[in-house]
Write an enzyme that holds these catalytic residues in place. Structure first.
Site, PDB file in Angstrom:
ATOM      1  N   TYR A 186       5.520  -2.495   9.116  1.00  0.00           N
ATOM      2  CA  TYR A 186       4.634  -2.127   8.005  1.00  0.00           C
ATOM      3  C   TYR A 186       3.324  -1.625   8.589  1.00  0.00           C
ATOM      4  CZ  TYR A 186       2.087  -2.829   3.528  1.00  0.00           C
ATOM      5  OH  TYR A 186       1.332  -2.674   2.378  1.00  0.00           O
ATOM      6  N   LYS A 246       7.804   0.904   6.897  1.00  0.00           N
ATOM      7  CA  LYS A 246       7.096   1.326   5.694  1.00  0.00           C
ATOM      8  C   LYS A 246       5.735   1.828   6.156  1.00  0.00           C
ATOM      9  CE  LYS A 246       4.606  -0.338   1.657  1.00  0.00           C
ATOM     10  NZ  LYS A 246       4.006  -1.510   0.989  1.00  0.00           N
ATOM     11  N   VAL A 275       8.526   2.746  -0.803  1.00  0.00           N
ATOM     12  CA  VAL A 275       8.144   1.422  -1.302  1.00  0.00           C
ATOM     13  C   VAL A 275       6.898   1.668  -2.139  1.00  0.00           C
ATOM     14  CG1 VAL A 275       7.468  -0.928  -0.734  1.00  0.00           C
ATOM     15  CG2 VAL A 275       9.087   0.293   0.744  1.00  0.00           C
TER      16      VAL A 275
END
Length: 301
Positions: free
Chosen positions: A134, A162, A205
């Protein structure tokens, strides 16, 4: 199981006393799955992971797993500043039965690339659950560079990233350098969903999908169908929503808009304050328009 499509970065509902509201959580899960999301991402930035205790995180994740019942993948944020604590929480989440772990970079301390590399490798080595990197350097101060992600993609248990940096060059580089791997690149900046998909990202996302899920799903479905003009229109349509999100600190406005869809997710935890009253009329006006347009679109299709 590969990650793709629109995955909701779900908020954590609270009641008036700032306790987790499990009834609202169940409602939100059913709303999202009923609309057709491809996955649910919990305990991220919009999920207020930073103000939840470890016990709350575990109990919340367990509840979500029980309610979702394997209908869609569940990604759970376990990131933190201590490698040891992240590993411990990862092991606890594995026992619950989550599908993926999201690990944000440590924050507060500025780390070297080698420190970040060792951090992620140690977590991957100890975690039986696949790991999604992330990247959100604006908040953490520690970026996941293209070079570092290329190295981490060699690890068997690190399956994707992400990227919420807002820098499309990161997406380009991640995709180019991992194209021969089973490595899923997901965009975490809602304004760039379509642009990322065109470059080869597998999905998004998206925090906006908590409230205007229909618009985000249209971006993806129209793109997959090859209707690029319609996909661009859908992408453009979320800009008015992104405008009102700036009225307050994350995720105050987002929670306010979800409540306008009939799910009482409550306010954000302090120190984040509720949206100021002077903005409420505009937020409601904007949301009512989104709801009306969604109903009209699905009536036609």
């Amino acid at each position: 199981m590969r990650l793709s499509g629109i995955i909701t970065a779900m908020v954590t509902p609270f009641d008036e006393f700032e306790h987790i509201n499990y009834n609202a959580t169940a409602q939100l899960i059913e709303f999202l799955i009923g609309k057709g999301v491809s996955g649910i991402f919990i305990l991220g930035t919009n999920g207020e992971f930073q103000v939840l205790t470890t016990e709350e995180k575990i109990k919340f994740a367990q509840f979500v797993v029980e309610k979702v019942k394997k209908r869609v993948p569940i990604i759970v944020g376990v990131g933190g500043n201590s490698t040891r604590e992240v590993i411990t929480l990862a092991e606890q989440m594995n026992a619950i039965g989550v599908d993926y772990l999201s690990v944000i970079t440590p924050y507060f301390n500025s780390l070297t690339e080698d420190e970040l590399y060792q951090h992620y490798c140690n977590i991957a080595e100890h975690s039986p659950v696949p790991i999604l990197l992330y990247n959100i350097p604006k908040i953490t101060g520690n970026p996941l560079t293209i070079e570092l992600v290329t190295k981490l993609a060699e690890e068997n248990n690190i399956i994707g990233i992400k990227d919420s940096s807002g820098n499309i060059e990161n997406i380009k580089g991640y995709i180019k350098n991992t194209k021969d791997k089973n490595f899923d690149v997901l965009i975490g900046s809602d304004s760039l969903i379509l642009e990322a998909l065109k470059l080869g990202a597998r999905g998004a996302v998206a925090a906006t999908s908590n409230a205007i899920i229909e618009n985000d799903l249209r971006i993806y479905s129209e793109f997959i169908s090859g209707n690029l003009e319609a996909a661009q229109e859908a992408q453009n349509s979320i800009e008015e929503f992104r405008r009102i999100l700036k009225y307050a600190t994350i995720p105050a406005v987002l929670k306010q808009t979800i409540m306008l869809r009939g799910i009482n997710v409550g306010q954000a935890r302090r120190p984040v304050l509720p949206v100021k009253e002077k903005y409420l009329d505009d937020i409601e006006k904007v949301m009512l328009k989104y709801i009306e347009e969604a109903e009209g679109y699905y009536a036609k299709n």
